[in-house]
Design a protein around this motif. Structure first.
Motif, PDB file in Angstrom:
ATOM      1  N   GLY A  74       0.352  -1.471  -0.238  1.00  0.00           N
ATOM      2  CA  GLY A  74       0.609   0.080  -0.359  1.00  0.00           C
ATOM      3  C   GLY A  74       0.629   1.179   0.343  1.00  0.00           C
ATOM      4  O   GLY A  74       2.208   0.709   0.300  1.00  0.00           O
ATOM      5  N   GLN A  75       0.452   2.395  -0.746  1.00  0.00           N
ATOM      6  CA  GLN A  75       0.531   3.815  -0.554  1.00  0.00           C
ATOM      7  C   GLN A  75       0.220   4.466   0.239  1.00  0.00           C
ATOM      8  O   GLN A  75      -1.216   4.806   0.434  1.00  0.00           O
ATOM      9  CB  GLN A  75       1.173   4.084  -1.904  1.00  0.00           C
ATOM     10  N   GLY A  76       1.204   5.850   0.105  1.00  0.00           N
ATOM     11  CA  GLY A  76       0.056   7.447   1.156  1.00  0.00           C
ATOM     12  C   GLY A  76      -0.437   7.275   0.294  1.00  0.00           C
ATOM     13  O   GLY A  76      -1.040   7.115  -1.130  1.00  0.00           O
ATOM     14  N   GLY A  77      -1.751   8.191   0.713  1.00  0.00           N
ATOM     15  CA  GLY A  77      -2.347   9.301  -0.335  1.00  0.00           C
ATOM     16  C   GLY A  77      -3.748   7.724  -0.114  1.00  0.00           C
ATOM     17  O   GLY A  77      -5.114   7.985  -1.238  1.00  0.00           O
ATOM     18  N   PHE A  78      -4.231   6.961   0.529  1.00  0.00           N
ATOM     19  CA  PHE A  78      -5.254   5.707   0.502  1.00  0.00           C
ATOM     20  C   PHE A  78      -4.647   5.081  -0.410  1.00  0.00           C
ATOM     21  O   PHE A  78      -5.742   4.884  -0.776  1.00  0.00           O
ATOM     22  CB  PHE A  78      -6.669   6.705  -0.068  1.00  0.00           C
ATOM     23  N   ARG A  79      -3.686   4.985  -1.292  1.00  0.00           N
ATOM     24  CA  ARG A  79      -3.779   4.251  -2.424  1.00  0.00           C
ATOM     25  C   ARG A  79      -3.862   2.564  -1.756  1.00  0.00           C
ATOM     26  O   ARG A  79      -2.779   2.808  -1.414  1.00  0.00           O
ATOM     27  CB  ARG A  79      -2.885   4.708  -3.467  1.00  0.00           C
ATOM     28  N   ALA A  80      -4.137   1.860  -2.359  1.00  0.00           N
ATOM     29  CA  ALA A  80      -4.297   0.421  -2.056  1.00  0.00           C
ATOM     30  C   ALA A  80      -2.454  -0.312  -2.818  1.00  0.00           C
ATOM     31  O   ALA A  80      -3.013   0.295  -4.022  1.00  0.00           O
ATOM     32  CB  ALA A  80      -5.203  -0.928  -2.559  1.00  0.00           C
ATOM     33  N   GLY A  81      -2.936  -1.157  -2.560  1.00  0.00           N
ATOM     34  CA  GLY A  81      -1.885  -2.238  -3.040  1.00  0.00           C
ATOM     35  C   GLY A  81      -2.294  -2.907  -4.584  1.00  0.00           C
ATOM     36  O   GLY A  81      -3.283  -3.164  -4.031  1.00  0.00           O
ATOM     37  N   ALA A  82      -2.176  -2.823  -5.500  1.00  0.00           N
ATOM     38  CA  ALA A  82      -2.848  -3.985  -6.579  1.00  0.00           C
ATOM     39  C   ALA A  82      -2.617  -5.689  -6.007  1.00  0.00           C
ATOM     40  O   ALA A  82      -1.452  -5.927  -5.422  1.00  0.00           O
ATOM     41  CB  ALA A  82      -2.521  -3.884  -7.890  1.00  0.00           C
ATOM     42  N   SER A  83      -3.630  -6.294  -5.976  1.00  0.00           N
ATOM     43  CA  SER A  83      -3.959  -7.413  -5.643  1.00  0.00           C
ATOM     44  C   SER A  83      -3.028  -8.449  -6.971  1.00  0.00           C
ATOM     45  O   SER A  83      -3.149  -7.770  -8.647  1.00  0.00           O
ATOM     46  CB  SER A  83      -5.027  -8.136  -5.407  1.00  0.00           C
ATOM     47  N   ALA A  84      -2.602  -9.384  -6.885  1.00  0.00           N
ATOM     48  CA  ALA A  84      -1.818 -10.531  -8.098  1.00  0.00           C
ATOM     49  C   ALA A  84      -3.093 -10.664  -8.470  1.00  0.00           C
ATOM     50  O   ALA A  84      -3.870 -11.543  -8.176  1.00  0.00           O
ATOM     51  CB  ALA A  84      -0.544 -11.134  -7.240  1.00  0.00           C
ATOM     52  N   GLU A  85      -2.446 -11.420  -9.432  1.00  0.00           N
ATOM     53  CA  GLU A  85      -3.816 -12.586 -10.810  1.00  0.00           C
ATOM     54  C   GLU A  85      -3.348 -14.191 -10.263  1.00  0.00           C
ATOM     55  O   GLU A  85      -1.978 -14.023  -9.979  1.00  0.00           O
ATOM     56  CB  GLU A  85      -3.269 -12.550 -11.987  1.00  0.00           C
ATOM     57  N   ASP A  86      -4.353 -14.853  -9.521  1.00  0.00           N
ATOM     58  CA  ASP A  86      -4.614 -15.685  -9.685  1.00  0.00           C
ATOM     59  C   ASP A  86      -3.462 -16.407 -10.766  1.00  0.00           C
ATOM     60  O   ASP A  86      -3.265 -16.563 -11.735  1.00  0.00           O
ATOM     61  CB  ASP A  86      -5.617 -16.420  -9.532  1.00  0.00           C
ATOM     62  N   LEU A  87      -2.265 -17.432 -10.724  1.00  0.00           N
ATOM     63  CA  LEU A  87      -1.807 -18.090 -11.547  1.00  0.00           C
ATOM     64  C   LEU A  87      -3.144 -19.711 -11.999  1.00  0.00           C
ATOM     65  O   LEU A  87      -2.597 -20.750 -10.867  1.00  0.00           O
ATOM     66  CB  LEU A  87      -0.405 -18.687 -11.300  1.00  0.00           C
ATOM     67  N   GLU A  88      -3.389 -19.734 -12.638  1.00  0.00           N
ATOM     68  CA  GLU A  88      -3.621 -21.361 -13.509  1.00  0.00           C
ATOM     69  C   GLU A  88      -3.309 -22.035 -13.587  1.00  0.00           C
ATOM     70  O   GLU A  88      -2.786 -22.114 -14.973  1.00  0.00           O
ATOM     71  CB  GLU A  88      -5.271 -20.193 -14.370  1.00  0.00           C
ATOM     72  N   LEU A  89      -2.842 -23.486 -13.372  1.00  0.00           N
ATOM     73  CA  LEU A  89      -2.781 -23.784 -14.292  1.00  0.00           C
ATOM     74  C   LEU A  89      -3.593 -25.215 -14.820  1.00  0.00           C
ATOM     75  O   LEU A  89      -4.438 -26.360 -14.182  1.00  0.00           O
ATOM     76  CB  LEU A  89      -1.950 -24.843 -12.926  1.00  0.00           C
ATOM     77  N   ALA A  90      -3.722 -25.242 -15.847  1.00  0.00           N
ATOM     78  CA  ALA A  90      -4.347 -27.141 -16.917  1.00  0.00           C
ATOM     79  C   ALA A  90      -3.673 -27.829 -16.221  1.00  0.00           C
ATOM     80  O   ALA A  90      -3.450 -28.811 -16.527  1.00  0.00           O
ATOM     81  CB  ALA A  90      -4.211 -26.646 -18.625  1.00  0.00           C
ATOM     82  N   VAL A  91      -4.600 -28.924 -16.059  1.00  0.00           N
ATOM     83  CA  VAL A  91      -5.062 -30.370 -15.780  1.00  0.00           C
ATOM     84  C   VAL A  91      -5.754 -31.215 -16.426  1.00  0.00           C
ATOM     85  O   VAL A  91      -7.301 -30.538 -16.970  1.00  0.00           O
ATOM     86  CB  VAL A  91      -4.906 -30.805 -14.567  1.00  0.00           C
ATOM     87  N   PRO A  92      -5.894 -32.458 -16.898  1.00  0.00           N
ATOM     88  CA  PRO A  92      -6.296 -32.558 -17.729  1.00  0.00           C
ATOM     89  C   PRO A  92      -7.591 -33.720 -16.449  1.00  0.00           C
ATOM     90  O   PRO A  92      -7.380 -33.742 -15.491  1.00  0.00           O
ATOM     91  CB  PRO A  92      -5.541 -34.316 -17.974  1.00  0.00           C
ATOM     92  N   ASP A  93      -8.880 -33.858 -17.425  1.00  0.00           N
ATOM     93  CA  ASP A  93      -9.915 -33.996 -17.117  1.00  0.00           C
ATOM     94  C   ASP A  93     -10.281 -35.603 -16.540  1.00  0.00           C
ATOM     95  O   ASP A  93      -8.886 -36.675 -16.857  1.00  0.00           O
ATOM     96  CB  ASP A  93     -11.021 -34.365 -17.763  1.00  0.00           C
ATOM     97  N   GLY A  94     -10.363 -36.122 -14.797  1.00  0.00           N
ATOM     98  CA  GLY A  94     -10.172 -37.194 -14.213  1.00  0.00           C
ATOM     99  C   GLY A  94      -9.225 -36.841 -13.477  1.00  0.00           C
ATOM    100  O   GLY A  94      -8.595 -38.261 -12.711  1.00  0.00           O
ATOM    101  N   THR A  95      -8.202 -35.922 -13.292  1.00  0.00           N
ATOM    102  CA  THR A  95      -7.130 -35.630 -12.406  1.00  0.00           C
ATOM    103  C   THR A  95      -7.279 -35.666 -10.699  1.00  0.00           C
ATOM    104  O   THR A  95      -8.147 -35.231 -10.114  1.00  0.00           O
ATOM    105  CB  THR A  95      -6.621 -34.070 -12.494  1.00  0.00           C
ATOM    106  N   VAL A  96      -7.020 -36.394  -9.873  1.00  0.00           N
ATOM    107  CA  VAL A  96      -6.876 -36.508  -7.817  1.00  0.00           C
ATOM    108  C   VAL A  96      -5.773 -35.684  -7.823  1.00  0.00           C
ATOM    109  O   VAL A  96      -4.930 -35.870  -7.929  1.00  0.00           O
ATOM    110  CB  VAL A  96      -6.966 -37.710  -8.111  1.00  0.00           C
TER     111      VAL A  96
END
Length: 491
Positions: A74-96
């Motif tokens: 976060g920064q001064g002047g009521f400026r909120a820090g940016a949230s990071a994007e989620d890291l999406e990982l592709a998996v095959p159908d049927g993964t346990v």
């Protein structure tokens, strides 16, 4: 040629939350601008997403470590820090997904299914969010929480309706190639199939998938051959088909003993997804009847197999395609009956479970390592410890206030804690110095700005009372008394 990988270990590390900002507004002619530090951004999470275009876990084999980005400060002047994007990982159908103890934590089936493998840390609050009537000018901010770090085991269990089992070179791969558009490797030596093969079969109006796993031999459960590693791919199947080689010249082998040996090996395998393979309906396919001796053998043993095991027995030839139509329709009928018997899948309903009124959210236990010590366990106390900068006295005081309001001090006293005894919360151990309950309100004054308390400005209530006093009608006594006072003051 791409490599088939159906089991990997994933080291997932989510991003940490950004720290809050401790800032005071500074502007000309505004000496009491107040705190204006913004909150930190949330760290990115690691999310597994089922993708129908992915068929193997090969990417995780080459890159087993997944790390998401951290949130911004976060920064001064009521400026909120940016949230990071989620890291999406592709998996095959049927993964346990399994945790480190081997417990199933997620069964990912259906395109688009998501599972948060590691949760990103929350951002810390800035001093603007920490300001209150009792703490008007906090000189500190909360730290961002670290992201969750987990070691998970990903195993692929193929989404097939029919599973083919049999000895090496029994013709399973040839059967998959004859029934579907799949083109597995076919050769005249054992263990040609090293990885599971899937094919899509059309039988009239019915469409289903067939899985061919590497061949089994007696002793596979003890590690002979390729073992039972690939049987996980038939755990989801609704029908098992024994493919039997009726033309084998190996001594001591015949179709009846082959089926019995395969059943003995299957009985030693326990599906991780529950259920037993013994409960699945079976079919027996006597293969290679294009060979004259094999055709005679099939005709000889078919009645015995049907009587001994009670399963339908069909004779086929993958070379001449004889009997394949009857086999495909028999498999389709078994699959159709299994699908009709399955319960209707309803949409998942969100269940809210409120916290119990008498649940304090923490427990206190004697410390097994430190004499006369205590360990405080709980989501909130441990989170507060991670958020506190112990180099800042005001932050430490704020932590003490929060723990006191939560009831940790009273609980420690009831547990027999004495002043100076070591208390551990999370990764921090400190000497306990209790404060009297009556002083909690005074302790909460940490972080106040004395300039705000020394203001001589007249409040609205006082101005309203003075105005009303000036406007009211006065009596003669008050008027004469006022004139006498003025005369005495002037002379």
């Amino acid at each position: 040629m791409s490599r088939f990988v159906d089991r990997v270990v994933l080291h997932a590390t989510a991003g940490a939350g950004g720290n809050g900002c401790a800032s005071v507004h500074r502007e000309k002619f505004k000496p009491l601008g107040g705190p204006d530090g913004g909150n930190g951004g949330r760290g990115g999470s690691i999310v597994l997403v089922v993708d129908s275009g992915v068929h193997t876990l090969l990417d995780f084999h080459h890159r087993p470590h997944a790390m998401a980005r951290n949130g911004k400060q976060g920064q001064g002047g009521f400026r909120a820090g940016a949230s990071a994007e989620d890291l999406e990982l592709a998996v095959p159908d049927g993964t346990v997904v399994f945790d480190g103890q081997g417990t199933i934590v997620a069964d990912l089936t259906g395109p688009g299914t998501r599972f948060v493998a590691a949760e990103g840390g929350r951002g810390g609050l800035g001093n603007a969010a920490l300001a209150s009537s009792a703490r008007k000018a906090p000189g500190f901010a909360l730290l961002g929480e670290p992201g969750e770090s987990r070691d998970l085991v990903l195993e692929l269990r193929s989404m097939a309706d029919v599973g083919l089992v049999g000895f090496p070179s029994a013709g399973k791969s040839s059967l998959v190639a004859a029934l579907s558009a799949a083109r597995p490797k076919i050769a005249d030596y054992p263990f040609t199939t090293l990885v599971p093969q899937l094919g899509v079969v059309n039988a009239g109006e019915n469409v289903f998938t067939v899985a061919d796993v590497p061949g089994l031999i007696p002793g596979a459960s003890e590690g002979r051959g390729l073992g039972l590693d690939f049987l996980r791919h038939i755990e989801r199947t609704s029908v098992l088909v024994h493919v039997v080689d009726c033309a084998t010249a190996e001594p001591g082998r015949d179709p009846v003993s082959d089926v019995q040996a395969l059943e003995d090996e299957l009985a030693r395998y326990t599906p991780a997804l529950g259920g037993e393979l013994a409960d699945r309906p079976r079919l027996i396919a006597l293969n290679k009847i294009d060979v004259p001796d094999a055709r005679d053998m099939a005709a000889l043993v078919a009645p015995e197999l049907a009587e001994r095991f009670g399963w339908p027995v069909l004779t086929i030839s993958t070379a001449t395609r004889e009997g394949l139509r009857e086999l495909s329709f028999a498999m389709a009928e078994q699959v159709r009956e299994h699908r009709a018997a399955q319960p209707i899948i309803e949409a998942t309903r969100i269940v809210l479970r409120p916290q119990a009124v008498d649940d304090a959210g923490f427990t206190i236990e004697p410390d097994p390592e430190l004499p006369d010590g205590f360990v405080v366990r709980g989501a909130r106390p441990e989170r507060w410890i991670r958020q506190t900068s112990f180099e800042n006295d005001e932050a430490v005081g704020y932590l003490a206030d929060r723990l006191a309001r939560l009831g940790v001090e009273d609980a420690l006293a009831n547990a027999g804690a004495r002043p100076g005894c070591p208390v551990t919360i999370g990764d921090v151990t400190f000497d306990w110095e209790p404060t009297a309950p009556s002083t909690i309100a005074s302790l909460s004054g940490r972080g106040t700005d004395r300039r705000l308390e020394q203001s001589n400005r007249i409040g609205a209530a006082a101005r309203k009372a003075a105005r009303a006093d000036r406007r009211r009608q006065r009596t003669d006594e008050e008027l004469f008394a006022g004139s006498d006072d003025s005369a005495d003051d002037g002379h």
